[in-house]
Structure formats: C-alpha cells, structure tokens
Design an enzyme around this catalytic site. Structure first.
Site, PDB file in Angstrom:
ATOM      1  N   GLY A  21      16.476   4.917 -36.551  1.00 43.70           N
ATOM      2  CA  GLY A  21      15.984   5.884 -35.562  1.00 43.70           C
ATOM      3  C   GLY A  21      16.807   5.840 -34.291  1.00 43.70           C
ATOM      4  O   GLY A  21      16.960   6.851 -33.600  1.00 43.70           O
ATOM      5  N   ALA A  22      17.352   4.659 -33.993  1.00 48.09           N
ATOM      6  CA  ALA A  22      18.131   4.518 -32.765  1.00 48.09           C
ATOM      7  C   ALA A  22      19.393   5.389 -32.820  1.00 48.09           C
ATOM      8  O   ALA A  22      19.873   5.872 -31.788  1.00 48.09           O
ATOM      9  CB  ALA A  22      18.494   3.056 -32.538  1.00 48.09           C
ATOM     10  N   GLY A  33       0.819  -1.208   0.000  1.00 47.07           N
ATOM     11  CA  GLY A  33       0.000   0.000   0.000  1.00 47.07           C
ATOM     12  C   GLY A  33       0.849   1.252   0.000  1.00 47.07           C
ATOM     13  O   GLY A  33       1.740   1.430  -0.819  1.00 47.07           O
ATOM     14  N   GLY A  34       0.549   2.157   0.971  1.00 50.21           N
ATOM     15  CA  GLY A  34       1.234   3.444   1.044  1.00 50.21           C
ATOM     16  C   GLY A  34       2.739   3.293   1.113  1.00 50.21           C
ATOM     17  O   GLY A  34       3.489   4.122   0.599  1.00 50.21           O
TER      18      GLY A  34
HETATM   19  C1  HXC Z   1      -0.180  -1.499  13.389  1.00 55.01           C
HETATM   20  C2  HXC Z   1       1.253  -3.222  12.963  1.00 55.01           C
HETATM   21  C3  HXC Z   1       1.103  -3.026  11.567  1.00 55.01           C
HETATM   22  C4  HXC Z   1       0.235  -1.993  11.152  1.00 55.01           C
HETATM   23  C5  HXC Z   1       2.464  -4.641  11.877  1.00 55.01           C
HETATM   24  N1  HXC Z   1       2.113  -4.233  13.093  1.00 55.01           N
HETATM   25  N2  HXC Z   1       1.858  -3.940  10.922  1.00 55.01           N
HETATM   26  N3  HXC Z   1       0.629  -2.445  13.850  1.00 55.01           N
HETATM   27  N4  HXC Z   1      -0.376  -1.253  12.098  1.00 55.01           N
HETATM   28  N5  HXC Z   1       0.063  -1.721   9.862  1.00 55.01           N
HETATM   29  C6  HXC Z   1       2.561  -4.756  14.371  1.00 55.01           C
HETATM   30  C7  HXC Z   1       2.046  -6.139  14.621  1.00 55.01           C
HETATM   31  O1  HXC Z   1       0.766  -6.076  15.225  1.00 55.01           O
HETATM   32  C8  HXC Z   1       3.087  -6.666  15.587  1.00 55.01           C
HETATM   33  O2  HXC Z   1       2.838  -6.135  16.869  1.00 55.01           O
HETATM   34  C9  HXC Z   1       4.362  -6.027  15.111  1.00 55.01           C
HETATM   35  O3  HXC Z   1       3.956  -4.915  14.316  1.00 55.01           O
HETATM   36  C10 HXC Z   1       5.190  -6.951  14.241  1.00 55.01           C
HETATM   37  O4  HXC Z   1       4.347  -7.487  13.260  1.00 55.01           O
HETATM   38  P1  HXC Z   1       4.310  -9.059  12.929  1.00 55.01           P
HETATM   39  O5  HXC Z   1       3.066  -9.316  12.170  1.00 55.01           O
HETATM   40  O6  HXC Z   1       4.533  -9.850  14.165  1.00 55.01           O
HETATM   41  O7  HXC Z   1       5.595  -9.205  12.026  1.00 55.01           O
HETATM   42  P2  HXC Z   1       5.815 -10.113  10.757  1.00 55.01           P
HETATM   43  O8  HXC Z   1       5.365 -11.507  11.030  1.00 55.01           O
HETATM   44  O9  HXC Z   1       7.236  -9.922  10.367  1.00 55.01           O
HETATM   45  O10 HXC Z   1       4.867  -9.522   9.612  1.00 55.01           O
HETATM   46  C11 HXC Z   1       5.123  -8.246   9.115  1.00 55.01           C
HETATM   47  C12 HXC Z   1       3.951  -7.800   8.209  1.00 55.01           C
HETATM   48  C13 HXC Z   1       2.583  -7.944   8.976  1.00 55.01           C
HETATM   49  C14 HXC Z   1       3.919  -8.647   6.940  1.00 55.01           C
HETATM   50  C15 HXC Z   1       4.240  -6.344   7.819  1.00 55.01           C
HETATM   51  O11 HXC Z   1       2.723  -7.338  10.276  1.00 55.01           O
HETATM   52  C16 HXC Z   1       1.457  -7.312   8.239  1.00 55.01           C
HETATM   53  O12 HXC Z   1       0.866  -7.879   7.319  1.00 55.01           O
HETATM   54  N6  HXC Z   1       1.087  -6.094   8.671  1.00 55.01           N
HETATM   55  C17 HXC Z   1      -0.040  -5.369   8.062  1.00 55.01           C
HETATM   56  C18 HXC Z   1       0.351  -4.850   6.718  1.00 55.01           C
HETATM   57  C19 HXC Z   1      -0.764  -4.005   6.120  1.00 55.01           C
HETATM   58  O13 HXC Z   1      -1.740  -4.552   5.612  1.00 55.01           O
HETATM   59  N7  HXC Z   1      -0.609  -2.704   6.282  1.00 55.01           N
HETATM   60  C20 HXC Z   1      -1.589  -1.723   5.825  1.00 55.01           C
HETATM   61  C21 HXC Z   1      -1.213  -1.461   4.333  1.00 55.01           C
HETATM   62  S1  HXC Z   1      -2.380  -0.402   3.646  1.00 55.01           S
HETATM   63  P3  HXC Z   1       3.133  -6.997  18.205  1.00 55.01           P
HETATM   64  O14 HXC Z   1       2.694  -6.106  19.315  1.00 55.01           O
HETATM   65  O15 HXC Z   1       2.324  -8.245  18.073  1.00 55.01           O
HETATM   66  O16 HXC Z   1       4.602  -7.259  18.192  1.00 55.01           O
HETATM   67  C22 HXC Z   1      -1.631   1.090   3.670  1.00 55.01           C
HETATM   68  C23 HXC Z   1      -2.540   2.184   3.207  1.00 55.01           C
HETATM   69  C24 HXC Z   1      -1.785   3.424   2.791  1.00 55.01           C
HETATM   70  O17 HXC Z   1      -0.534   1.251   4.031  1.00 55.01           O
HETATM   71  C25 HXC Z   1      -2.420   3.941   1.565  1.00 55.01           C
HETATM   72  C26 HXC Z   1      -1.866   5.273   1.144  1.00 55.01           C
HETATM   73  C27 HXC Z   1      -2.328   5.644  -0.190  1.00 55.01           C
END
Ligand code: HXC
Length: 513
Positions: A403-404, A169-170
């Site tokens: 052309g290149a 995403g972002g």
């Molecule tokens: C809040 C988050 C987080 C998030 C991870 N954490 N992503 N907290 N917001 N987006 C936290 C987890 O809860 C966890 O907390 C700690 O970070 C580590 O994450 P894990 O999942 O344990 O790590 P890992 O197994 O390495 O996985 C990493 C990951 C996964 C693949 C990034 O965390 C994940 O899928 N996160 C969500 C990704 C996502 O969908 N993001 C939103 C994208 S949309 P604890 O306390 O348990 O340690 C976006 C919109 C923007 O960004 C658009 C703009 C145009």
C-alpha cells in the site's frame, strides 16, 4: 510645530522603551532579545513601518488605569524580508509579560486583516504570559478574535510563528493553527496547562522543559517544526524559511537565477548499497540532487523515518518528501504519515511543486500502530497526495512495496511523472513474505522446505524485484540512471511549470483528520 514634533519624539521614545530598561536587562540576562531587537533583525534594514504605536489598554481594574505603556505590549506593522512584504506582530515581554489584552488583540487582528487583504505572509513573534489576567473575559474574547482571524484565510497566505515564551492556554492555540511553529531551546515552552496544574490533576511530576520544551515538541509531539539554539539562530532560520514560500496562494515563489551547467551527478550511482537490506541515508541523495546548500529540513527530529523539507532545483523552490531507509527501514507509520501529509498539504496550498523519493518497505505492522489508527493516519497521506494539484514527481530509488507504493505519490494517484532507478523493487511485498504465502503448499510438500523457500524467493525476486514490470504498464514513466536524476528532474519541473487541474466544485474536502 517644533513643540508638537518634540512631543511626538518623546512619545515615540516612551513606546520604544517598552517596559523600561530594567525589564529589558532582565530579558537579556535570560539570553533573550527584546521584541524590538527581534523585529529589527528579522526585517530587511530600515524596512519596518510600525502601526498603532501609541495604542493603550482600556482596563480600569487592579490599578491598571495608572499603568499605561504605549503600544500595550505588542509591536505591529509591516516591512520586508528578503525584499518581499510581510506583516508581523511581536509581543513585548517587558510590558505586562507580553500578556494579551483586548487592545493588544485588536492590534494583532488589524495586521492580520491587512495581510489577508494584501496577500502577504504574517509572522507572529510570540512572547506572552497568555491572557491578561486583569482584564478577565475581555482578554479571552481577544484570543477568540485572533483564532477566528487566523482560521478564516487559512491557506491564503503563509503564517509562521516563532515562540519564545512559556506559552500556555490561548498562547498555544493561536500558533497551533498557523503553518509553522519555531521554538528556541531553553526559553520556549508550550503547554495547554503548566507543570503545576499537571501535578494537581494527574499527580505527575514534570518539568516545564520535559512537558513542553523545544525538544519535547520537536521530537515527541511534533508541534514544533523547527528549533533553534538562540533567538538569533531562530531569526536566521525564519528568514531562510520565508525565502522558499510565495506571498500567497495565488502566487509562486520567485525563482532564483540559475545558470545551467553539467547536471550529471555520478555520486548518485554509488549511494544505493548492493544488498537491498542495507540502509543508506536518503539525505545524501537529496543533497546531491538539489542545488548546493539549498535543502532546508522541516520537522527534522520528528518521525525521522520520513524526511520533509524545502529545497531548490535549478533555482526553483520545491518541497521534498522522502522515505528514510536509515530509520525504521523507511517504513510508513502513524507519525510519518501525519508529518508528510501536513507538509504535502502546505506545499499544495502554496503552489510549491513536490518531489518524492520512495524507498519504503510498507506500512509498519503491529498492535501499537493499529490501535493508534494507522488506517486513518495513513489515509491522511493518501488523501494529501491524491488531492494535491501542484506538479508532483516521484523517484523510486529502491523499494516500493504494498500500500505504501500506492500512497507515496504513485502514478495511480495522479503523480505527473514517475521515475525509477534500475535497482527499484516494486511489488505487493518482499520476496520472503510473498513466497511463504503463495507457495505455502509447495514449500510444505517439499523434501527440503527451507531450500524450496529460498528457491521460490529467488524466483519471486527475479520476477518482481525490478522496475520493468511497472515500466511495461506505464506506472513508471522512465527507468533512469541515478546520475541523470537531477537533469531529468529539472526538465520535468520545467515541463510542468504551467500545470492546471480543475476540480469539481465543493465546499471543502473532508481529509480523514
Ligand atoms: C498579566 C502578567 C501575565 C498575565 C505575566 N505577567 N503574565 N500580567 N497577565 N497573564 C506579568 C507579571 O505580573 C510580571 O509583572 C511580568 O509580567 C513578568 O512576569 P514574571 O512572572 O515576573 O516573569 P517570569 O518569572 O519569567 O514568568 C513568566 C510566566 C509567568 C511563566 C509567563 O508570568 C506566568 O505564569 N504568568 C501567567 C501565565 C498564565 O497562567 N496565563 C494565563 C493563561 S490562560 P511585573 O510588574 O511584576 O514585572 C489563557 C487563556 C486563553 O491564556 C484561553 C483562550 C482559549
């Protein structure tokens, strides 16, 4: 005062620990460094000054009010790389997965403002799970603020973003509008939507690595400019990259000290094969012409039929664009045109002179190319060279067809100096194709058409397979011995040092995107 200082030291200690020892160990086990370790290794010793170390989020949902970590998951500040000022932010995965909250975004925007106002590069060390889920629209707004902050000063100061995390995403769009994206093997992933969403929407089964791993983006999509085998390698490459770049669009990269010596390079006389159909490696030419060990390739694995990268010539930072006869005979296709056009645009933004090596049989024909808009994409390269006002020098090492020839920094699109080696062939097309068209009737009427075709090919070859016709017209400034190329180029770029071009006033150009 003593008590106050002790409290300050304690708060600093808390901030330095980020998400805590356990989480740091978890990151190390994955083979990753922490954000602080990356900052320390990237910057010159003891040069880092941190900002907003104690800034905390303002979120009160989902129990977040009880979870405060000073710094809120991103380290921001400034320091020096190779003695020159840079601003940076480094997302700390140990704190809420490096996710971007409203305050996290504010910190990033603040250093970006400082970088813009003070004309210095910004480096973003991305390691984030994207928008902080607990904050909803506040974090989305934070991303939008960053996008707009990155976009505003585009072309004013260099921006590079190594990315270490699974970015979705972002988290992928902010790197996408910077100048350079670096990825680390096995730990970096970039995708707009991850494998699960892909499966739901398109029913495709694909791994994270295949969908958005470092090699996918280095080879297939071209999103990643550089890849590294681990964090340390990435930081080393980043420091090297920075050494070729100026501080901003108004300055030049400092020249390294260079003591002139014997600039003749006899090996260059031996590189081009006898037959013009035989491939050779243009990187051998680049390495021989440029200062020892100075070539730093960008986009190495993408569109390998064209080579781009930075190098030094007598200590001066230059950008190189070169057809690669070893891959697809060095032909220009959609990807090669996009790759080279982007590089030329970067160099022109940042006052980096361009050196172009030409050995190109033309544009790649075929339905695949036409349907993928070779017309528009080829025009990107034409536009990029034509629009570039930095010193531009061309060396035609062998073929410059069709052309290149025009597109590859020819004199006609205002290259400053064009050299050709004696084996250069400059013509509308190769001898066989040309003879088949223009001598079609004569060949058809001949008793032995095959022999006639060969005779006509030889005639055409004799007339055009040389650089002298172009030199007669001034389209080539000088035909030079390959061994003298380095000497000629050093002098050429010295002579062009103060080049100034004024363009008619306009809002901005409309490159065929
Ligand atoms: C809040 C988050 C987080 C998030 C991870 N954490 N992503 N907290 N917001 N987006 C936290 C987890 O809860 C966890 O907390 C700690 O970070 C580590 O994450 P894990 O999942 O344990 O790590 P890992 O197994 O390495 O996985 C990493 C990951 C996964 C693949 C990034 O965390 C994940 O899928 N996160 C969500 C990704 C996502 O969908 N993001 C939103 C994208 S949309 P604890 O306390 O348990 O340690 C976006 C919109 C923007 O960004 C658009 C703009 C145009």
């Amino acid at each position: 005062m003593k008590e106050l200082l002790e409290k300050l030291a304690q708060k600093r200690q808390e901030a330095l620990l980020g998400g805590g020892v356990d989480r740091i160990e978890k990151e190390h086990k994955k083979g990753k460094l922490t954000a602080r370790e990356r900052v320390e290794l990237l910057l010159d010793n003891n040069s880092f000054e941190e900002l907003d170390m104690f800034k905390e989020h303002r979120s009160f949902d989902f129990g977040m009010e009880h979870q405060q970590v000073p710094g809120d998951g991103v380290i921001t500040g400034y320091g020096t790389v190779n003695g020159r000022l840079v601003y940076l932010f480094a997302q700390d995965f140990t704190v809420f997965g490096g996710s971007l909250s409203e305050t996290h975004a504010e910190k990033i925007c603040k250093v970006m403002d400082l970088a813009m106002e003070n004309g210095a590069p910004i480096i973003g060390l991305n390691d984030s799970g994207g928008a902080r889920i607990q904050e909803g629209v506040n974090s989305l707004g934070g991303y939008a603020d960053i996008f707009s902050e990155i976009r505003l000063p585009q072309g004013s100061y260099p921006r590079s973003v190594p990315s270490w995390a699974p970015c979705a995403g972002g988290a992928v769009y902010s790197p996408a509008i910077t100048d350079f994206i670096m990825m680390v093997d096995n730990t970096s992933y970039m995708f707009v939507t991850g494998p699960n969403v892909v499966k739901t929407v398109t029913n495709e089964d694909v791994s994270s690595e295949e969908l958005g791993g470092s090699m996918t983006h280095a080879k297939k999509s071209g999103v990643a400019h550089l890849t590294s085998y681990n964090d340390l390698d990435c930081i080393k490459k980043l420091r090297t990259l920075m050494s070729y770049l100026p501080q901003n669009h108004e300055s030049k990269t400092p020249k390294l000290t260079y003591i002139p010596g014997d600039e003749s390079r006899p090996k260059l006389d031996e590189i081009i094969p006898v037959s013009s159909q035989t491939p050779y490696d243009i990187k051998e030419v680049i390495l021989e012409v440029c200062d020892t060990d100075s070539f730093f390739e960008i986009h190495e694995h993408y569109a390998e039929n064209i080579v781009v990268g930075f190098a030094r010539l007598a200590g001066r930072s230059i950008g190189i664009v070169a057809n690669q006869p070893q891959d697809l005979a060095g032909v220009l296709d959609v990807n090669a045109s996009k790759k080279a056009a982007r590089f030329v645009r970067f160099c022109d933004c940042f006052n980096i002179p361009l050196l172009v090596f030409v050995d190109v049989p033309g544009f790649l024909p075929g339905t695949d190319q036409e349907w993928n808009a070779i017309i528009t994409n080829g025009a990107k390269l034409l536009y990029a060279f034509s629009d570039a006002t930095v010193p531009r020098v061309t060396v035609i090492t062998r073929k410059a067809y069709g052309g290149a020839y025009d597109v590859m920094n020819s004199k006609h699109i205002k290259a400053d100096l064009n050299f050709a080696w004696p084996c250069a062939e400059i013509a509308v097309m190769g001898a066989k194709g040309a003879s088949e068209i223009i001598f079609k009737k004569e060949i058809a009427a001949a008793d032995d058409p095959e022999a006639k075709l060969l005779e006509k090919e030889a005639e055409y070859q004799e007339k055009f397979a040389n650089p002298y016709r172009a030199a007669n017209r001034g389209f080539v400034d000088e035909v030079i011995a390959p061994s003298s190329t380095r000497r000629k180029l050093i002098r050429a770029f010295d002579m062009l040092e103060n080049k100034k071009v004024s363009r008619p006033a306009r809002k901005h150009g409309n490159i065929p995107l």
